[in-house]
Design an enzyme around this catalytic site. Structure first.
Site, PDB file in Angstrom:
ATOM      1  N   SER A 168       0.835  -1.204   0.000  1.00  0.00           N
ATOM      2  CA  SER A 168       0.000   0.000   0.000  1.00  0.00           C
ATOM      3  C   SER A 168       0.864   1.245   0.000  1.00  0.00           C
ATOM      4  O   SER A 168       1.645   1.482   0.920  1.00  0.00           O
ATOM      5  CB  SER A 168      -0.905   0.021   1.238  1.00  0.00           C
ATOM      6  OG  SER A 168      -1.412   1.329   1.427  1.00  0.00           O
ATOM      7  N   ASP A 315      -6.149  -0.040  -9.236  1.00  0.00           N
ATOM      8  CA  ASP A 315      -7.326   0.807  -9.477  1.00  0.00           C
ATOM      9  C   ASP A 315      -7.928   0.578 -10.868  1.00  0.00           C
ATOM     10  O   ASP A 315      -9.024   1.058 -11.159  1.00  0.00           O
ATOM     11  CB  ASP A 315      -6.963   2.290  -9.302  1.00  0.00           C
ATOM     12  CG  ASP A 315      -6.496   2.580  -7.891  1.00  0.00           C
ATOM     13  OD1 ASP A 315      -6.842   1.810  -6.981  1.00  0.00           O
ATOM     14  OD2 ASP A 315      -5.769   3.577  -7.689  1.00  0.00           O
TER      15      ASP A 315
HETATM   16  O1  SPQ Z   1      -7.552   7.800  -2.344  1.00  0.00           O
HETATM   17  P1  SPQ Z   1      -8.345   6.549  -2.502  1.00  0.00           P
HETATM   18  O2  SPQ Z   1      -9.791   6.808  -2.162  1.00  0.00           O
HETATM   19  O3  SPQ Z   1      -7.799   5.400  -1.698  1.00  0.00           O
HETATM   20  O4  SPQ Z   1      -8.281   6.161  -4.065  1.00  0.00           O
HETATM   21  C1  SPQ Z   1      -7.919   4.979  -4.808  1.00  0.00           C
HETATM   22  C2  SPQ Z   1      -8.661   5.127  -6.196  1.00  0.00           C
HETATM   23  O5  SPQ Z   1      -9.224   4.177  -6.736  1.00  0.00           O
HETATM   24  O6  SPQ Z   1      -8.590   6.229  -6.716  1.00  0.00           O
HETATM   25  C3  SPQ Z   1      -8.271   3.646  -4.133  1.00  0.00           C
HETATM   26  F1  SPQ Z   1      -9.477   3.421  -3.948  1.00  0.00           F
HETATM   27  O7  SPQ Z   1      -6.532   4.976  -5.163  1.00  0.00           O
HETATM   28  C4  SPQ Z   1      -5.450   4.725  -4.243  1.00  0.00           C
HETATM   29  C5  SPQ Z   1      -4.734   3.442  -4.634  1.00  0.00           C
HETATM   30  O8  SPQ Z   1      -5.600   2.331  -4.672  1.00  0.00           O
HETATM   31  C6  SPQ Z   1      -4.507   5.889  -4.302  1.00  0.00           C
HETATM   32  C7  SPQ Z   1      -3.163   5.616  -3.739  1.00  0.00           C
HETATM   33  C8  SPQ Z   1      -2.210   6.724  -3.485  1.00  0.00           C
HETATM   34  O9  SPQ Z   1      -2.389   7.827  -4.047  1.00  0.00           O
HETATM   35  O10 SPQ Z   1      -1.246   6.519  -2.720  1.00  0.00           O
HETATM   36  C9  SPQ Z   1      -2.714   4.312  -3.481  1.00  0.00           C
HETATM   37  C10 SPQ Z   1      -3.568   3.128  -3.693  1.00  0.00           C
HETATM   38  O11 SPQ Z   1      -4.086   2.685  -2.463  1.00  0.00           O
HETATM   39  P2  SPQ Z   1      -3.239   1.795  -1.421  1.00  0.00           P
HETATM   40  O12 SPQ Z   1      -4.264   1.355  -0.413  1.00  0.00           O
HETATM   41  O13 SPQ Z   1      -2.700   0.651  -2.185  1.00  0.00           O
HETATM   42  O14 SPQ Z   1      -2.198   2.618  -0.845  1.00  0.00           O
END
Ligand code: SPQ
Length: 431
Positions: A168, A315
């Protein structure tokens, strides 16, 4: 709720688009510009709801932020001179804002309360709160810090050496941002590399960050130096038109200035594996690399999507699932259980909505199995308030026989406010 009824009839998609700015990079440009002292300028900023909510949060901390179209100017007194907000910081639908802000605020002198919308209230925060607490952060919230609203009392922190239990970027970024205000060297170890926009942009702001053998090292007490940030087009937004170009008959779409960061470009590998006709030109080597992508209507083959590629396209899975309904054979998407904790449970949402359209698709514990090609028909779809599910439904409508109604399309403004205008721009009627 903004319901939309879509009936495109026989169309082809033809033309060129500049997709809007990258959401992940736009959020970070505001956060890092606000942490630095002085004036940071941003070009190509995404005017999506999530990024606008990030701006509102920092204005409440006393940071001056001016938005002129997609150019943003941030004038900040620096993190050490931020004001304590007299109001709750509202992070809307944005997991990125909520989780990265925890890391930013944990090592500041600020007391703040953060809350978001109904979707954010269900998303797990302990994945960030737990490592921050190991750094001595003071964070409280429902269910021992698992859910918003969250209260943060900023204080001096200690560096940690942390092995990530999930891939993540939000967890990694929150720890690194807290590490900026910690004593010692913070190390974040990743078994599978997540998107690295934070590391790249910290370097642009003059911070020494090193990455070796999957471990990111950052020593505390390094000030950020205000700078200029160029935001690339969002590959996660481009994804909808890459798939549309492949599945709508007689189409050819060119997408300019698309971010091709190697930690985000898993969709390119999958499109190539599925035999989509795709040309990559004008590759740049900026802090965030970009390219022009041209896609044409294609005969697709099924594939297996799993393992290390998953964080590089997490995503894009909803729209790749739609692509798989039009590919020959059985596509398996696995190792993607993280989809369950996004804006909605994206495994359940994708499978339910594509089934309504006539797809042959089944959910599994960590993904889905899709057999194609299957003609799609009209249906009443739900977006679950999730921008990526809403856009998947709208792209499906381009090939569906009959009318597709989507219950709530306002959520698409979270990441792609000009999405329907871009469809209109490309769609050429055949009748
Ligand atoms: O910001 P949000 O709501 O979590 O948005 C999403 C998306 O689909 O636009 C996930 F639902 O993107 C995240 C992504 O999945 C954006 C992100 C980042 O900017 O660091 C990282 C990813 O999430 P994660 O949980 O893997 O860190």
């Amino acid at each position: 709720m903004t319901q939309k009824t879509l009936h495109y009839g026989s169309v082809r998609l033809q033309g060129s688009l500049i997709v809007p700015g990258d959401k992940s990079v736009s959020h970070r440009s505001i956060m890092f510009g606000a942490m630095a002292t002085g004036t940071t300028t941003v070009e190509g900023f995404l005017l999506g709801e999530d990024c606008l909510d990030t701006i509102k949060c920092f204005r409440k901390l006393g940071v001056n932020i001016d938005v002129q179209a997609t150019n943003v100017t941030i004038e900040s007194p620096g993190i050490n001179n931020w004001e304590e907000p007299s109001e709750v910081l509202y992070t809307g639908n944005s997991g990125t804002t909520t989780r990265l802000m925890l890391g930013v605020l944990a090592g500041s002198h600020i007391h703040a309360i953060m809350t978001g919308d109904a979707s954010i209230a269900k998303r797990p925060m302990r994945r960030v709160v737990d490592p921050l607490r190991l750094m001595q952060a003071d964070i409280r919230g429902r269910n021992n810090g698992q859910y918003t609203p969250l209260a943060i009392q900023g204080k001096p922190l200690q560096a940690i050496d942390y092995t990530m239990p999930v891939a993540s970027a939000q967890v990694k970024s929150a720890i690194l941002l807290a590490g900026l205000h910690a004593t010692g060297t913070t190390i974040v170890r990743e078994a599978v590399v997540s998107r690295d926009h934070t590391e790249r942009m910290l370097r642009q702001f003059g911070v020494a960050v090193t990455t070796k053998d999957g471990a990111v090292h950052l020593t505390g007490n390094q000030p950020l130096q205000a700078t200029h940030v160029k935001v690339p087009g969002d590959i996660s937004s481009a994804a909808f038109f890459l798939v549309a170009g492949a599945i709508v008959p007689n189409s050819e779409i060119t997408l300019q200035n698309v971010g091709l960061n190697p930690t985000r470009d898993g969709i390119i590998d999958v499109l190539q594996a599925m035999k989509v006709k795709l040309a990559i030109t004008d590759v740049t080597e900026d802090a965030e690399p970009t390219a022009t992508l041209t896609v044409q209507t294609s005969e697709m083959q099924a594939t297996i999507i799993g393992g290390d590629v998953i964080p590089r396209l997490i995503d894009e899975i909803p729209i790749l699932a739609l692509l798989a309904t039009q590919a020959h054979g059985t596509t398996i998407i696995k190792d993607a259980e993280e989809l369950k904790v996004k804006e909605t449970d994206r495994i359940q949402a994708v499978v339910t909505e594509l089934k309504k359209l006539g797809a042959t698709i089944e959910a599994t514990e960590d993904g889905m199995v899709i057999t194609g090609p299957t003609p799609l028909h009209g249906a009443n779809l739900a977006s679950y308030g999730d921008h990526r599910i809403g856009m998947m439904g709208a792209i499906a409508a381009l090939i569906a026989e009959g009318e597709v109604t989507i219950d709530d399309t306002a959520c698409i403004g979270i990441s792609y406010p000009t999405f329907f205008e871009h469809i209109e721009q490309l769609a050429k009627s055949l009748s």
